[in-house]
Design an enzyme around this catalytic site. Structure first.
Site, short mmCIF file in Angstrom:
data_model
loop_
_atom_site.label_atom_id
_atom_site.label_comp_id
_atom_site.label_asym_id
_atom_site.label_seq_id
_atom_site.Cartn_x
_atom_site.Cartn_y
_atom_site.Cartn_z
N ASN A 264 0.85 -1.01 0.04
CA ASN A 264 0.04 -0.09 -0.12
C ASN A 264 0.97 1.36 0.08
O ASN A 264 0.50 2.33 0.28
CB ASN A 264 -0.95 0.02 1.08
CG ASN A 264 -1.83 -1.37 1.13
OD1 ASN A 264 -2.51 -1.48 0.04
ND2 ASN A 264 -1.90 -2.12 2.13
N HIS A 266 2.98 2.43 2.11
CA HIS A 266 3.30 2.86 3.37
C HIS A 266 4.35 2.10 4.06
O HIS A 266 4.73 1.09 3.67
CB HIS A 266 2.05 2.81 4.25
CG HIS A 266 0.81 3.61 3.83
ND1 HIS A 266 -0.45 3.03 4.00
CD2 HIS A 266 0.75 4.64 3.34
CE1 HIS A 266 -1.14 3.97 3.68
NE2 HIS A 266 -0.40 4.80 2.92
N CYS A 301 3.75 7.18 8.15
CA CYS A 301 5.04 7.59 7.65
C CYS A 301 5.05 7.38 6.11
O CYS A 301 4.74 6.35 5.66
CB CYS A 301 5.99 6.61 8.52
SG CYS A 301 7.45 7.08 7.94
#
Lengths: 387, 387
Positions: A264, A266, A301
């Site tokens: 994804n 991330h 993040c």
């Protein structure tokens, strides 16, 4: 030996079916090029697909079912406990263990994530790699984990057969709770209990990232899976102090690499934990084993962020030999306290640590996750290692 | 649909045996504490143990067989091809894929290592975590990999069912060659072929680290498993130039962490590859996919070493738009070459890289491994990703 013969029969019969089946009868090959097999259609979940739907090449390769299934033969997964709980049997792999031959914390966390997704996979609800349901995708919603608590009583070892159960429950009006239980298949001994707590799976709108109420459509999808059973008996929400740069251990300038991103895009949650634990000195890690980790997530993040990992030993878990000194009236050399079997539980290291991962911004820092870890000394008796 | 019904029957029957078996009938629990199950003895390999031998707790948990077995039900493994080749079916897990939803190179390398060990495990010969046989342990010998070559035609994706075959052969008088073939279970398409070449598994005495001849005892153990089949049609041993600090990309001060050590207290081979690939810019990694890696090992790396990763693009694989300029007589803007479907195969990046990992010593540097990687552009068509 009676119980053994039954158990032996079970997997052997199971496998001999596979072995004798035509799909495994590949003619002997003389060179690598002749090892090619004729295409075989054995889509285990094909029955769940609507034959009128045209599937992409990827969908055929993944064969994600669109209706509830009771078993996943390739993953050794099945639905148990009245049709709501997912159970998967896994063997701890050689590269999933650390120098002491026990599964690493990262391995455990990865397996929790994996079985959670496989639960949704088998439920026929899986819409994407986040574990979002079809109804959520139609409503442009994603899951966001807000809190997690993992308790590790013991670690499985290399080659050990482990059974992981996972199930879900309601958390407030718009949330979901997911629990796990990981235990030895041989003895039934519980190794690990975990929960994503209360408001853990809060739904947020994907574009605006605002909290969203759970639409009826989604509630109708997932609520039949809810159970009350808890893996972790929890007290009130633990308060984790916010640390700053003055903490004892600080690792700065951590940058996610391409390899650290999940499907994804991330930074993988497990990478967060790796950053946290790498801030504690290796000297401590060699002799200690994590027994509990609490994670409270604040924000995600990105791959472009620069991260700082901060860690502070908890004062009230500081060296217990201080107490010894008070009790005995004289000080024992740390080696004596350390090495002897008599006082083997005493330790010069604190046993609890507070953690913070934050993004170092130009104007201000932004918290990613706060954490609290609890540790115990490793048992002296190590596995037979010739090196 | 005829072939489908057969395939569906297979796993369903296999799993329903498990589901209905008493070992899975756990009474419904109301709290986590009551989920404990009675101990179950289902040591799949117990039949292979000598009942007169007393086993340690760890040996019972691992249940490593001491006689050849034909199936490993928990790992989905079995012996095929006249009883010498090991085949394991695995599903690519959610955390084993990268941002493009394909298995990472690290995942592939880990699975190769894992199936190699599981092959020895099922053979009844496994003596330790290195894959050493009982005869080798009696002679104080270990395997040392000297060379490896992995070819990746395509990468499996998240959730894909993959079949990995592995087998061994002789390599010279005192060595062994191990080959692998990794393919789609659905289509039979070969994703990956790999070999540890020629003198790859040279035996060294453990204390003195000198080369050792293979004792008859060990040859007798392993030679019944040797086959001539090759997964990789190899040319002569590739020469890899030695790089120095003047190379284009240099990452210094790399230190193994406690987490990077395997159960033999060495830095994991896969960590070497990670260090190598992280030296190439992320910008390149985003658009490119490794198609081949050759590794030539020189020495091992301890946890106390400081490592340097050096990487140099191969000049003869430099931008192909230079050639275009020659052919067409004028220069095209890189974006046109990059973005257009017409010239989609042209690239501003080199496609081959030479690598060196070395230990930075006070007096001299010591080579750990030399490598050569070959890359191709990723296909533009990515998997459906909503984020």
């Amino acid at each position: 030996m009676a119980s053994l013969s039954c158990a032996l029969y079970l997997p052997t019969k199971c496998s001999s079916i596979r072995e004798n089946g035509s799909i495994n009868n590949i003619p002997q090959a003389n060179s690598a090029l002749s090892i090619q097999r004729p295409p075989v259609l054995d889509l285990a979940y094909a029955v769940a697909f609507n034959p009128a739907t045209s599937l992409t090449a990827e969908q055929i390769r993944q064969s994600i079912p669109t209706e509830k299934q009771l078993t996943d033969p390739f993953r050794h997964g099945l639905i148990v406990e009245g049709g709501v709980r997912y159970r998967q049997t896994v063997v701890i792999r050689s590269y999933e263990v650390g120098p002491d031959k026990t599964a690493t914390l990262e391995t455990i966390l990865n397996l929790l994530q994996e079985t959670a997704l496989n639960h949704v996979w088998l439920s026929g609800l899986l819409g994407d790699g986040f574990g979002a349901t079809h109804g959520m995708m139609r409503n442009n919603l994603i899951w966001v984990v807000t809190r997690m608590h993992v308790l590790l009583d013991e670690y499985p070892i290399w080659g050990e057969v482990v059974e992981i159960d996972t199930w879900v429950g309601a958390s407030g009006k718009n949330g979901m709770r997911r629990d796990w239980l990981l235990r030895s298949r041989f003895s039934g001994q519980v190794f690990c209990r975990a929960t994503r707590h209360e408001h853990t799976w809060v739904m947020m709108n994907q574009q605006t990232r605002r909290l969203s109420k759970m639409p009826e459509e989604v509630r109708d999808e997932i609520s039949p899976w809810f159970t009350e059973t808890r893996a972790v008996q929890e007290k009130a929400l633990e308060k984790i102090d916010k640390l700053d740069d003055n903490a004892k251990y600080v690792n700065s300038n951590l940058k996610p690499k391409w390899n650290d991103l999940d499907m994804n895009h991330h930074v993988n949650n497990v990478k967060y934990v790796r950053w946290m634990l790498e801030t504690i000195p290796d000297e401590f890690m060699e002799d200690h084993q994590l027994s509990s980790i609490v994670l409270q997530y604040r924000r995600e993040c990105d791959s472009s962020d620069t991260v700082q990992s901060i860690c502070e030993p908890d004062e009230d878990s500081l060296p217990r030999d201080t107490n010894i000194r008070i009790l005995t009236g004289f000080s024992l050399a740390p080696e004596i306290l350390d090495g002897g079997g008599l006082l083997g539980t005493f330790d010069k290291w604190p046993t609890r640590y507070t953690h913070l991962l934050q993004i170092k911004g130009e104007k201000k820092d932004e918290e990613i996750v706060r954490g609290k870890t609890t540790w115990r000394r490793k048992k002296k008796k190590s596995l037979n290692s010739s090196h």
